[in-house]
Scaffold this active site. Sequence first.
Site, mmCIF file in Angstrom:
data_model
loop_
_atom_site.group_PDB
_atom_site.id
_atom_site.type_symbol
_atom_site.label_atom_id
_atom_site.label_comp_id
_atom_site.label_asym_id
_atom_site.label_seq_id
_atom_site.Cartn_x
_atom_site.Cartn_y
_atom_site.Cartn_z
ATOM 1 N N GLN A 122 44.755 50.621 33.433
ATOM 2 C CA GLN A 122 44.697 49.420 32.891
ATOM 3 C C GLN A 122 43.615 49.342 31.935
ATOM 4 O OE1 GLN A 122 43.870 45.860 34.990
ATOM 5 N NE2 GLN A 122 45.603 45.010 34.650
ATOM 6 N N HIS A 161 46.085 45.162 29.646
ATOM 7 C CA HIS A 161 45.929 44.159 30.466
ATOM 8 C C HIS A 161 45.819 42.704 29.506
ATOM 9 C CE1 HIS A 161 44.136 41.330 33.595
ATOM 10 N NE2 HIS A 161 43.260 41.911 34.071
ATOM 11 N N GLY A 162 47.115 42.152 29.613
ATOM 12 C CA GLY A 162 46.991 41.166 28.896
ATOM 13 C C GLY A 162 47.318 39.780 29.592
ATOM 14 N N ALA A 163 46.697 39.947 30.799
ATOM 15 C CA ALA A 163 46.873 38.608 31.741
ATOM 16 C C ALA A 163 45.379 38.159 32.385
ATOM 17 C CB ALA A 163 47.347 39.471 33.086
ATOM 18 N N TYR A 180 41.825 37.043 30.253
ATOM 19 C CA TYR A 180 40.972 37.869 29.410
ATOM 20 C C TYR A 180 41.519 37.778 28.139
ATOM 21 C CZ TYR A 180 39.378 39.001 34.096
ATOM 22 O OH TYR A 180 38.808 38.919 35.511
ATOM 23 N N ARG A 183 50.584 43.914 31.111
ATOM 24 C CA ARG A 183 50.578 42.689 32.174
ATOM 25 C C ARG A 183 50.467 41.325 31.582
ATOM 26 N NH1 ARG A 183 47.110 42.203 37.936
ATOM 27 N NH2 ARG A 183 49.135 42.261 39.123
HETATM 28 C C1 FNR Z 1 42.650 41.879 41.691
HETATM 29 N N1 FNR Z 1 43.472 41.822 40.516
HETATM 30 C C2 FNR Z 1 43.509 42.317 39.266
HETATM 31 N N2 FNR Z 1 44.409 42.328 38.494
HETATM 32 C C3 FNR Z 1 44.414 42.982 37.312
HETATM 33 O O1 FNR Z 1 44.989 42.691 36.535
HETATM 34 N N3 FNR Z 1 43.242 43.844 36.781
HETATM 35 C C4 FNR Z 1 42.430 43.778 37.925
HETATM 36 O O2 FNR Z 1 41.312 44.682 37.698
HETATM 37 C C5 FNR Z 1 42.473 43.236 39.201
HETATM 38 N N4 FNR Z 1 41.441 43.284 39.894
HETATM 39 C C6 FNR Z 1 41.232 42.743 41.394
HETATM 40 C C7 FNR Z 1 40.486 42.811 42.274
HETATM 41 C C8 FNR Z 1 40.745 42.261 43.488
HETATM 42 C C9 FNR Z 1 39.415 42.377 44.555
HETATM 43 C C10 FNR Z 1 41.833 41.521 43.793
HETATM 44 C C11 FNR Z 1 41.991 40.841 45.085
HETATM 45 C C12 FNR Z 1 42.741 41.210 42.816
HETATM 46 C C13 FNR Z 1 44.754 41.093 40.740
HETATM 47 C C14 FNR Z 1 45.639 42.049 41.575
HETATM 48 O O3 FNR Z 1 46.238 42.864 40.653
HETATM 49 C C15 FNR Z 1 47.097 41.033 42.077
HETATM 50 O O4 FNR Z 1 47.764 40.645 41.206
HETATM 51 C C16 FNR Z 1 46.621 40.394 43.248
HETATM 52 O O5 FNR Z 1 45.646 40.886 44.259
HETATM 53 C C17 FNR Z 1 48.053 39.936 43.990
HETATM 54 O O6 FNR Z 1 48.468 40.789 44.581
HETATM 55 P P1 FNR Z 1 48.415 40.950 46.376
HETATM 56 O O7 FNR Z 1 47.048 41.380 46.595
HETATM 57 O O8 FNR Z 1 48.573 39.758 46.850
HETATM 58 O O9 FNR Z 1 49.319 41.989 46.700
HETATM 59 C C1 8K6 Z 2 34.955 38.700 45.149
HETATM 60 C C2 8K6 Z 2 34.527 39.813 44.652
HETATM 61 C C3 8K6 Z 2 35.271 40.485 43.463
HETATM 62 C C4 8K6 Z 2 34.997 41.712 43.107
HETATM 63 C C5 8K6 Z 2 35.181 42.379 41.795
HETATM 64 C C6 8K6 Z 2 35.718 41.125 40.679
HETATM 65 C C7 8K6 Z 2 37.099 41.013 40.330
HETATM 66 C C8 8K6 Z 2 37.579 40.740 39.183
HETATM 67 C C9 8K6 Z 2 39.060 40.862 38.884
HETATM 68 C C10 8K6 Z 2 39.749 39.379 39.059
HETATM 69 C C11 8K6 Z 2 40.127 38.862 40.281
HETATM 70 C C12 8K6 Z 2 39.198 37.815 40.826
HETATM 71 C C13 8K6 Z 2 40.090 37.077 41.836
HETATM 72 C C14 8K6 Z 2 40.323 35.375 41.326
HETATM 73 C C15 8K6 Z 2 40.997 34.758 42.251
HETATM 74 C C16 8K6 Z 2 41.585 33.786 41.415
HETATM 75 C C17 8K6 Z 2 42.503 32.991 42.523
HETATM 76 C C18 8K6 Z 2 43.325 31.502 41.888
#
Ligand code: FNR
Ligand code: 8K6
Length: 347
Positions: free
Chosen positions: A100, A173-175, A178, A225
Amino acid sequence: MTTDLLSPFKLNDTLELQNRVLMAPLTRCMADDNLVPTQDMVEYYARRAQTGLIISEATIIRPDAQGYPNTPGLFTSEQIQGWKKVTDAVHANGGKMFAQLWHVGRVAHPHFFDGDVLAPSAIGVEGSVPRMRELTYITPKAATTDDIKSLVADFAKAAENAMEAGFDGVEIHGANGYLIDQFLHYAANVREDEYGQTPENMSRFALEVTDAVISAVGNERTALRLTPGAYFNMSEDSRDKAVFDYLLPELEKRDLAYLHGGIFDDSTRFDSLEGKTTSEFLRAGYQGTLVGVGSYSFETAKEAINDAKFDLIAIGRPLIANPDYISKVANNEELVAYNDEMLAKLV
Ligand code: FNR
Ligand code: 8K6
């Protein structure tokens, strides 16, 4: 006939996945201080090779892309070699893996690099860096057209580097608020040039990056994404929908490996998307392969795929808690519940 999520899925002529369950990209902040993947990361990913496709944690394309501590990169030869060990181990275990590619735009922090924080417009976000709360976000510099050219080129270069590192493809990563997403939303983009103001202009950066990455690695190895409904580092604007209404058919023409929604809970409905969820909105506008994500269990994902809501499922937190997720769901074994404390260690 019901679809079996655990049987193979042909993405295209280049890639066949062993099943429809993808590992969602999950930032873990565990790379070393040169942003090189470690041996623990090699083993962490290798343990998850039974998934149809592993999407790596977001990986920065160049130094000013960084907004979190110890997120891995793909711009030095040491980083490429580090990732090669990961992809070799995943391949040895029968898996496939995409990188990604990430630039955080205005949520970058100069603590991590020398130079400007670049974004579409000079509009900052409130708040501070997760895990380093003393680092408050600063007002970014609006990228010049030269800055934009170099960003596009560096996404393509990182995609090339991903190939050298043995990845099977890349997910742009277009989501999640960022850099690319900042161009796509009115709350972060008030540019008055060819990158702002109209849906076509606001989509331009996303499409230029996508096209440059396709030129570097081919459409069959390029995925994207997107987060049409703003929810993280971004606020909603009723005009946002028109941008994605323009963008989705443009993307469809590019015949990507897949399109992926970025959301934590896919039952979230967005006023800016006429009350639709992320996957409902993307499915309505995009006929190619769609990956759903966001608080799904194996069972609810199976239902959604059988109802043609999307084609593949990405699983995030349950895969942090269960490296052996696939064999557990295949054998109807109980899963370990995820909790945030699990983020402290790679298991
Ligand atoms: C994420 N998510 C995320 N999304 C993304 O596009 N790039 C990333 O590096 C991350 N990093 C990340 C870290 C942590 C700790 C969490 C919990 C989430 C979002 C992730 O890809 C996903 O969309 C969500 O976690 C929702 O899916 P689940 O966890 O409900 O299956
Ligand atoms: C809680 C520790 C996080 C560790 C690394 C940072 C993760 C960054 C990736 C983006 C996801 C962060 C979660 C945001 C939750 C938003 C819910 C509305």
